[in-house]
Design a protein around this motif. Structure first.
Motif, PDB file in Angstrom:
ATOM      1  N   VAL A  70     -29.186 -44.450  18.583  1.00 53.27           N
ATOM      2  CA  VAL A  70     -30.319 -44.211  17.689  1.00 53.27           C
ATOM      3  C   VAL A  70     -31.415 -45.129  18.202  1.00 53.27           C
ATOM      4  CG1 VAL A  70     -31.251 -44.443  15.366  1.00 53.27           C
ATOM      5  CG2 VAL A  70     -28.934 -43.574  15.672  1.00 53.27           C
ATOM      6  N   GLY A  71     -32.499 -44.540  18.666  1.00 55.33           N
ATOM      7  CA  GLY A  71     -33.546 -45.356  19.281  1.00 55.33           C
ATOM      8  C   GLY A  71     -32.993 -46.067  20.501  1.00 55.33           C
ATOM      9  N   ARG A  72     -33.152 -47.403  20.545  1.00 51.61           N
ATOM     10  CA  ARG A  72     -32.663 -48.203  21.671  1.00 51.61           C
ATOM     11  C   ARG A  72     -31.299 -48.832  21.399  1.00 51.61           C
ATOM     12  NH1 ARG A  72     -38.200 -51.470  22.944  1.00 51.61           N
ATOM     13  NH2 ARG A  72     -39.449 -49.642  23.469  1.00 51.61           N
ATOM     14  N   VAL A  73     -30.693 -48.504  20.273  1.00 52.72           N
ATOM     15  CA  VAL A  73     -29.407 -49.094  19.891  1.00 52.72           C
ATOM     16  C   VAL A  73     -28.270 -48.153  20.267  1.00 52.72           C
ATOM     17  CG1 VAL A  73     -28.038 -50.008  17.986  1.00 52.72           C
ATOM     18  CG2 VAL A  73     -30.527 -50.287  17.962  1.00 52.72           C
ATOM     19  N   ASP A  74     -27.364 -48.642  21.111  1.00 51.18           N
ATOM     20  CA  ASP A  74     -26.185 -47.881  21.529  1.00 51.18           C
ATOM     21  C   ASP A  74     -24.975 -48.383  20.751  1.00 51.18           C
ATOM     22  OD1 ASP A  74     -27.866 -46.791  23.443  1.00 51.18           O
ATOM     23  OD2 ASP A  74     -27.166 -48.115  25.032  1.00 51.18           O
ATOM     24  N   PHE A  75     -24.070 -47.469  20.420  1.00 48.70           N
ATOM     25  CA  PHE A  75     -22.860 -47.842  19.698  1.00 48.70           C
ATOM     26  C   PHE A  75     -21.818 -46.757  19.896  1.00 48.70           C
ATOM     27  CE2 PHE A  75     -25.853 -45.659  17.025  1.00 48.70           C
ATOM     28  CZ  PHE A  75     -25.110 -44.680  16.412  1.00 48.70           C
ATOM     29  N   ARG A  76     -20.594 -47.059  19.530  1.00 49.32           N
ATOM     30  CA  ARG A  76     -19.501 -46.086  19.629  1.00 49.32           C
ATOM     31  C   ARG A  76     -19.303 -45.401  18.282  1.00 49.32           C
ATOM     32  NH1 ARG A  76     -16.385 -46.930  24.360  1.00 49.32           N
ATOM     33  NH2 ARG A  76     -16.981 -48.847  25.357  1.00 49.32           N
ATOM     34  N   PHE A  77     -18.787 -44.191  18.315  1.00 48.90           N
ATOM     35  CA  PHE A  77     -18.521 -43.417  17.107  1.00 48.90           C
ATOM     36  C   PHE A  77     -17.671 -44.226  16.121  1.00 48.90           C
ATOM     37  CE2 PHE A  77     -15.781 -40.553  14.698  1.00 48.90           C
ATOM     38  CZ  PHE A  77     -16.715 -39.730  14.103  1.00 48.90           C
ATOM     39  N   ALA A  78     -16.690 -44.962  16.638  1.00 51.29           N
ATOM     40  CA  ALA A  78     -15.783 -45.737  15.792  1.00 51.29           C
ATOM     41  C   ALA A  78     -16.508 -46.839  15.018  1.00 51.29           C
ATOM     42  CB  ALA A  78     -14.671 -46.343  16.644  1.00 51.29           C
ATOM     43  N   GLU A  79     -17.705 -47.229  15.439  1.00 53.30           N
ATOM     44  CA  GLU A  79     -18.477 -48.276  14.754  1.00 53.30           C
ATOM     45  C   GLU A  79     -19.287 -47.740  13.573  1.00 53.30           C
ATOM     46  OE1 GLU A  79     -20.395 -51.247  17.510  1.00 53.30           O
ATOM     47  OE2 GLU A  79     -19.891 -49.656  18.948  1.00 53.30           O
ATOM     48  N   MET A  80     -19.351 -46.420  13.421  1.00 54.02           N
ATOM     49  CA  MET A  80     -20.153 -45.811  12.368  1.00 54.02           C
ATOM     50  C   MET A  80     -19.452 -45.893  11.025  1.00 54.02           C
ATOM     51  SD  MET A  80     -22.231 -42.343  13.430  1.00 54.02           S
ATOM     52  CE  MET A  80     -20.997 -41.307  12.870  1.00 54.02           C
TER      53      MET A  80
END
Length: 51
Positions: free
Chosen positions: A34-44
């Motif tokens: 989202v925007g410049r923030v990367d993350f893994r599905f498991a972190e949602m």
């Protein structure tokens, strides 16, 4: 969108990288952004669509 660590993100949800075969990816390892923030599905924690 809320991440499990309490971070709140607002913006367009997208895949971090284009993939040809999503069915071959473990959803817990799926990388999103989202925007410049990367993350893994498991972190949602949760996600709300607002049109």
């Amino acid at each position: 969108m809320w991440l499990k660590d309490g971070v709140v993100l607002r913006g367009k949800l997208r895949l971090k990288e284009a993939m040809l075969f999503l069915d071959r990816v473990d959803e817990k390892e799926l990388e999103l952004a989202v925007g410049r923030v990367d993350f893994r599905f498991a972190e949602m924690e949760s996600c709300v669509r607002m049109d």
